[in-house]
Scaffold this motif. Structure first.
Motif, PDB file in Angstrom:
ATOM      1  N   GLN A 159      17.121 -30.235  -5.893  1.00  0.00           N
ATOM      2  CA  GLN A 159      18.379 -30.768  -6.413  1.00  0.00           C
ATOM      3  C   GLN A 159      18.311 -32.290  -6.568  1.00  0.00           C
ATOM      4  N   ALA A 160      17.788 -32.922  -5.528  1.00  0.00           N
ATOM      5  CA  ALA A 160      17.707 -34.390  -5.558  1.00  0.00           C
ATOM      6  C   ALA A 160      16.812 -34.864  -6.708  1.00  0.00           C
ATOM      7  N   ILE A 209      15.630 -26.863   2.826  1.00  0.00           N
ATOM      8  CA  ILE A 209      15.059 -28.176   2.485  1.00  0.00           C
ATOM      9  C   ILE A 209      14.444 -28.193   1.086  1.00  0.00           C
ATOM     10  N   ASN A 247      18.673 -41.332  -1.607  1.00  0.00           N
ATOM     11  CA  ASN A 247      18.791 -40.275  -0.591  1.00  0.00           C
ATOM     12  C   ASN A 247      18.107 -40.676   0.709  1.00  0.00           C
ATOM     13  N   MET A 262      21.842 -25.385   3.365  1.00  0.00           N
ATOM     14  CA  MET A 262      20.887 -25.292   2.260  1.00  0.00           C
ATOM     15  C   MET A 262      19.464 -25.569   2.761  1.00  0.00           C
ATOM     16  N   PHE A 319      16.972 -36.049   9.638  1.00  0.00           N
ATOM     17  CA  PHE A 319      17.267 -34.763   9.006  1.00  0.00           C
ATOM     18  C   PHE A 319      16.855 -33.616   9.927  1.00  0.00           C
ATOM     19  N   GLN A 374      15.260 -26.456  -1.506  1.00  0.00           N
ATOM     20  CA  GLN A 374      16.346 -26.516  -2.495  1.00  0.00           C
ATOM     21  C   GLN A 374      16.960 -27.918  -2.538  1.00  0.00           C
ATOM     22  N   ASN A 375      17.112 -28.501  -1.352  1.00  0.00           N
ATOM     23  CA  ASN A 375      17.618 -29.869  -1.246  1.00  0.00           C
ATOM     24  C   ASN A 375      16.797 -30.823  -2.093  1.00  0.00           C
ATOM     25  N   LEU A 435      17.457 -38.255   3.464  1.00  0.00           N
ATOM     26  CA  LEU A 435      16.472 -37.179   3.282  1.00  0.00           C
ATOM     27  C   LEU A 435      15.048 -37.728   3.198  1.00  0.00           C
TER      28      LEU A 435
END
Length: 591
Positions: free
Chosen positions: A9-10, A3, A71, A1, A93, A5-6, A74
């Motif tokens: 989402q978070a 970054i 997270n 995925m 990461f 989008q990551n 991240l």
RNA sequence: GAUCCCGUAGCUCAGCUGGAUAGAGCAUCAGCCUUCUAAGCUGAGGGCCAUUGGUUCGAAUCCAAUCGGGGUCACCA
């Protein structure tokens, strides 16, 4: 995925935890943090303020704290400036990204998605050689096909050869009148150029005859019709349609010469096709479609027997689809061919690489195809591109004011040869290797020059100014690739060896950029726009160049640092090579 | 007349699904090769984002109008 989008989402998850509100990716932006601010990626908070009923500072604090807490793999830390929530992304990461992908030559590309798409491009006339405008078309078509493949599509490349009609007869008539049975062989000429010269000759003679007639007092419009060479040409077209053997033989002979010439050019510039349609074989297509259209009451017949479609409801005009003499027109053939493409190949999408002068025509084509129920007609896309013009205006084959494709490629190769000789870096190359290198660099410069601008913009080419080899160019990118390869030949990268756990700013900049490759391909595919790739690959090369100048790879501070930089270099080389491949440009191991 | 596209540094172009001080390349100027390829790197200057109005907390970006450039509206292909 990816970054971005990551992060989306978070953030969505965090917002739900804190405020019990459901957001989507479209509700807020995640951007790369601008260099003048501290951080790697930024969440723009403004659009969230109203719904959450908080101030930017409060939201930023709560969101930032929650994200870092939940997270840690991240986000490491954050800061808030005026509604912008800036995050530092964990070095671990980026390290993981590098470790997992640096040696993957398919990095950024998607697996097959089961969809099939046809890309129609090039589509030459057989009365003249290819010119610079055709090159833009060919390079765009090839590149778009590669971009689609990288996005998971199965691609069928097709070409429609315009091998019949009045313009083809013009060069045939001129050859009969002036050639004295000369051939490409007897004159040692490339076949397409040979035929093209007679096309120019026709127009010279035609102009001369029209002038003689107007000098006698005949009105221009009348003179144009009465010119003997034009009358002869029209007769020849009728003879061709009647299948008169003499004309057909001449037609076959001259087209054969042109195809021999085209084959050489296509091979040189690297174009090929899975399917070739000849208009002489498809021009009768679509007649059954006309009947179906009449039956379905989509088309209507006028008193003189001509058949039309009324597109005024769509904001267009009434459009003719069948002449009163029963012969079909261009649009009708095109509908027929469109249908045939779907039937033969079961394609899901059809892309036409055609100049912007045909925007209206393509709009009509899609509309009629939709109304007629041609399969997947909704997925007809016109990749419309602007003309390549000279400083003096349009190129005109008729008047011989064109930049010839073979000439410009040869000039670029010569240019590459001179520049390479001046630098003297490849003195040990064999003659064969040198020739290949000049071709790679010269053609690379030309392709990049034509692909780096937005397709829909028209562009001016000035033959007086040579195409650059410095800066935002193909050779600059090729040079950086060769430079990385040189380093990798001299410094061993041992797989599995320990790498440094953190990044210096220029190293970070590079890995962040490399992460974006997949997103760039997605964008280029969605927009059918190779310039997005060109700009990206240049940025990668430029960023590497800065990094390379600032930090030594061979003599890195520690063994771990050296290992990190070698992996970064390998990944950069792979992305440059893949990206350039998407543009149809080769990269040399040395230059 | 209708309709579509374009207008950003001297030149060629990014940025246009709205976000922080509008970015590259070329050209100009000033530095940098006894260390991995200088087709390179670093820095400087250079902008009423065509104009005007609107929407918005925020417009080069969206909307409208105007001005400039180009295409198309063929019983051509």
């Amino acid at each position: 995925m990816q970054i971005v989008q990551n992060i989306h989402q978070a953030v969505i998850k965090s917002l739900f935890t804190i405020y019990n509100l459901a957001f989507t990716e479209k509700d807020f932006q995640v951007n790369k943090t601008k260099p003048e601010f501290e951080g790697d990626y930024t969440v723009v908070l403004f659009s969230l303020l109203k719904t959450t009923g908080t101030s930017a500072d409060k939201l930023g604090q709560e969101l930032g704290a929650d994200l870092v807490k939940n997270n840690p793999e991240l986000f490491t830390r954050f800061n808030i400036i005026k509604g912008f929530l800036n995050f530092h992304i964990a070095d671990s990461f980026w390290i993981a990204l590098l470790q997992n992908n640096y040696n993957d030559i398919c990095y950024g590309k998607k697996p097959l998605n089961g969809k099939k798409v046809m890309v129609e491009y090039s589509s030459p006339n057989t009365n003249k050689p290819l010119h610079l405008g055709h090159l833009r078309n060919n390079f765009l078509g090839w590149s778009v096909a590669e971009i689609l493949k990288a996005s998971g599509f199965q691609v069928v490349k097709s070409c429609v050869v315009n091998d019949r009609g009045i313009h083809i007869c013009k060069s045939m008539v001129a050859w009969q009148l002036f050639a004295n049975d000369a051939t490409p062989q007897s004159t040692h000429m490339k076949g397409d150029h040979f035929v093209g010269d007679y096309y120019v000759k026709f127009n010279d003679e035609y102009k001369k005859e029209v002038k003689e007639l107007t000098d006698q007092g005949i009105p221009p419009a009348e003179a144009e019709k009465q010119a003997p060479i034009m009358i002869a040409t029209q007769e020849m077209l009728q003879d061709w349609e009647a299948g008169k053997p003499g004309v057909i033989n001449l037609w076959n002979k001259m087209n054969g010469w042109v195809y021999e010439g085209f084959d050489v050019t296509y091979k040189t510039i690297g174009s090929d096709f899975d399917e070739t349609y000849y208009e002489s074989q498809t021009y009768l297509l679509g007649k059954d479609i006309v009947q179906q259209g009449i039956d379905k009451k989509i088309f209507f017949t006028k008193h003189d027997g001509s058949v039309w479609i009324d597109l005024t409801a769509e904001g267009l005009d009434e459009k003719l689809v069948l002449r009163k003499d029963g012969t079909s027109v261009y649009i009708t053939q095109d509908i027929g061919l469109a249908k045939q493409k779907y039937e033969e190949y079961k394609i899901d999408q059809s892309i036409y690489v055609i100049g912007d002068e045909q925007n209206y025509h393509m709009k009509v084509l899609k509309l009629i195809a939709q109304k007629m129920g041609v399969p997947a007609a909704d997925d007809i896309h016109h990749l419309s591109y602007g003309m390549v013009e000279l400083p003096t205006g349009k190129m005109k084959s008729r008047e011989g004011t064109v930049v010839d494709a073979d000439d410009i490629v040869a000039e670029m190769e010569k240019e590459a040869e001179e520049k390479t000789a001046a630098l003297g870096k490849v003195k040990d190359f064999t003659a064969e290797e040198l020739k290949h290198l000049f071709h790679t660099i010269g053609l690379g410069a030309l392709k990049f020059f034509l692909l780096r601008v937005d397709p829909k913009k028209r562009m001016v080419f000035n033959p007086e100014e040579s195409i650059d080899f410095h800066g935002f160019t193909g050779p600059f990118i090729q040079f950086n690739y060769a430079r990385i390869k040189s380093i990798l030949r001299k410094n061993e990268l041992v797989p599995g060896k320990k790498v440094a756990p953190d990044f210096l700013p220029l190293e970070k900049e590079l890995i962040i950029l490399l992460e974006q490759f997949e997103a760039v391909i997605e964008q280029a595919c969605a927009e059918l726009n190779p310039s997005a790739i060109a700009i990206y690959v240049f940025t990668v090369a430029k960023t590497f160049s800065s990094f390379y100048t600032e930090h030594s790879i061979a003599n890195a501070e520690t063994a771990e640092k050296k290992q990190l930089r070698l992996q970064l270099s390998v990944m950069t080389a792979n992305v440059i090579k893949s990206g350039m491949q998407l543009l149809g440009i080769d990269v040399p191991e040395r230059m």
